[in-house]
Design an enzyme around this catalytic site. Sequence first.
Site, PDB file in Angstrom:
ATOM      1  N   CYS A  76       0.846  -1.193   0.000  1.00  0.00           N
ATOM      2  CA  CYS A  76       0.000   0.000   0.000  1.00  0.00           C
ATOM      3  C   CYS A  76       0.882   1.245   0.000  1.00  0.00           C
ATOM      4  CB  CYS A  76      -0.906  -0.001   1.235  1.00  0.00           C
ATOM      5  SG  CYS A  76      -1.764   1.555   1.478  1.00  0.00           S
ATOM      6  N   CYS A 113       0.619   3.424   3.210  1.00  0.00           N
ATOM      7  CA  CYS A 113       1.289   2.775   4.346  1.00  0.00           C
ATOM      8  C   CYS A 113       2.797   2.957   4.213  1.00  0.00           C
ATOM      9  CB  CYS A 113       0.950   1.285   4.399  1.00  0.00           C
ATOM     10  SG  CYS A 113      -0.671   0.923   5.112  1.00  0.00           S
ATOM     11  N   HIS A 158      -3.958   1.325   8.405  1.00  0.00           N
ATOM     12  CA  HIS A 158      -4.557   1.104   7.094  1.00  0.00           C
ATOM     13  C   HIS A 158      -6.066   0.928   7.219  1.00  0.00           C
ATOM     14  CE1 HIS A 158      -4.651  -0.044   2.853  1.00  0.00           C
ATOM     15  NE2 HIS A 158      -5.635  -0.844   3.223  1.00  0.00           N
ATOM     16  N   THR A 188      -8.291   6.704  -5.975  1.00  0.00           N
ATOM     17  CA  THR A 188      -7.252   5.974  -6.719  1.00  0.00           C
ATOM     18  C   THR A 188      -6.258   5.290  -5.800  1.00  0.00           C
ATOM     19  OG1 THR A 188      -5.872   7.957  -6.921  1.00  0.00           O
ATOM     20  CG2 THR A 188      -7.409   7.518  -8.725  1.00  0.00           C
ATOM     21  N   HIS A 241      -6.281   3.679   0.533  1.00  0.00           N
ATOM     22  CA  HIS A 241      -5.938   3.916   1.942  1.00  0.00           C
ATOM     23  C   HIS A 241      -6.552   5.273   2.242  1.00  0.00           C
ATOM     24  CE1 HIS A 241      -2.685   3.829   5.323  1.00  0.00           C
ATOM     25  NE2 HIS A 241      -3.448   4.900   5.516  1.00  0.00           N
ATOM     26  N   HIS A 286      -7.840   8.855   2.940  1.00  0.00           N
ATOM     27  CA  HIS A 286      -7.090  10.116   3.044  1.00  0.00           C
ATOM     28  C   HIS A 286      -8.039  11.269   2.760  1.00  0.00           C
ATOM     29  CE1 HIS A 286      -6.827   8.537  -1.042  1.00  0.00           C
ATOM     30  NE2 HIS A 286      -6.867   9.795  -1.461  1.00  0.00           N
ATOM     31  N   HIS A 311      -8.098  15.149   1.282  1.00  0.00           N
ATOM     32  CA  HIS A 311      -7.414  16.201   0.535  1.00  0.00           C
ATOM     33  C   HIS A 311      -7.783  17.550   1.155  1.00  0.00           C
ATOM     34  CE1 HIS A 311      -6.746  13.769  -3.291  1.00  0.00           C
ATOM     35  NE2 HIS A 311      -7.692  13.054  -2.719  1.00  0.00           N
TER      36      HIS A 311
HETATM   37  P1  AMP Z   1      -7.471   9.837  -4.555  1.00  0.00           P
HETATM   38  O1  AMP Z   1      -7.594   9.916  -6.050  1.00  0.00           O
HETATM   39  O2  AMP Z   1      -8.513  10.589  -3.806  1.00  0.00           O
HETATM   40  O3  AMP Z   1      -7.322   8.408  -4.096  1.00  0.00           O
HETATM   41  O4  AMP Z   1      -6.142  10.610  -4.208  1.00  0.00           O
HETATM   42  C1  AMP Z   1      -4.873  10.068  -4.313  1.00  0.00           C
HETATM   43  C2  AMP Z   1      -3.933  11.237  -4.379  1.00  0.00           C
HETATM   44  O5  AMP Z   1      -2.643  10.773  -4.051  1.00  0.00           O
HETATM   45  C3  AMP Z   1      -3.848  11.893  -5.757  1.00  0.00           C
HETATM   46  O6  AMP Z   1      -4.214  13.261  -5.639  1.00  0.00           O
HETATM   47  C4  AMP Z   1      -2.384  11.718  -6.132  1.00  0.00           C
HETATM   48  O7  AMP Z   1      -1.859  12.821  -6.826  1.00  0.00           O
HETATM   49  C5  AMP Z   1      -1.728  11.529  -4.780  1.00  0.00           C
HETATM   50  N1  AMP Z   1      -0.486  10.773  -4.795  1.00  0.00           N
HETATM   51  C6  AMP Z   1      -0.236   9.620  -5.446  1.00  0.00           C
HETATM   52  N2  AMP Z   1       1.020   9.209  -5.204  1.00  0.00           N
HETATM   53  C7  AMP Z   1       1.570  10.130  -4.361  1.00  0.00           C
HETATM   54  C8  AMP Z   1       2.840  10.270  -3.741  1.00  0.00           C
HETATM   55  N3  AMP Z   1       3.832   9.371  -3.937  1.00  0.00           N
HETATM   56  N4  AMP Z   1       3.061  11.349  -2.955  1.00  0.00           N
HETATM   57  C9  AMP Z   1       2.089  12.263  -2.775  1.00  0.00           C
HETATM   58  N5  AMP Z   1       0.864  12.180  -3.318  1.00  0.00           N
HETATM   59  C10 AMP Z   1       0.604  11.132  -4.103  1.00  0.00           C
HETATM   60 ZN    ZN Z   2      -2.334   1.469   3.637  1.00  0.00          ZN
END
Ligand code: AMP
Ligand code: ZN
Length: 112
Positions: free
Chosen positions: A3, A6, A45, A93, A96, A98, A100
Amino acid sequence: MDCLFCKIAEKEIPSDLIHEDEFVVAFKDINPQAPVHFLIVPKIHIKSLDQISKEDNALISHIFNLIPKLANELGIENGYRVVNNCGPDGGQTVDHIHFHVLGKREMLWPPG
Ligand code: AMP
Ligand code: ZN
């Protein structure tokens, strides 16, 4: 577990960290959708908002107390948007949970 978030929380993958405590990490989104765009991610997680239970109440409350604190630290004084994408139709996407936080520009409504 394989993940991404994680691994970021465990520092196995680097991130632009803006906050860390016992419960969460917060870091800048790698593909920002606003001049300020960061993510708040629990260290445990949980797949999505759809998976939270009453045992997570303290964690969720912690996150929502932290959001205005971090938003103010990052200078989002004119308002901001908090987003949780949940599941495929919600646009999630990374599986896990989160939150924004986006700011420093005017947000559109309704979202796409
Ligand atoms: P979601 O589409 O709501 O699941 O958001 C996932 C977010 O994670 C997206 O806005 C991506 O740009 C961001 N993301 C993906 N990989 C990374 C990473 N390595 N570091 C920081 N943000 C990331
Ligand atoms: Zn996770």
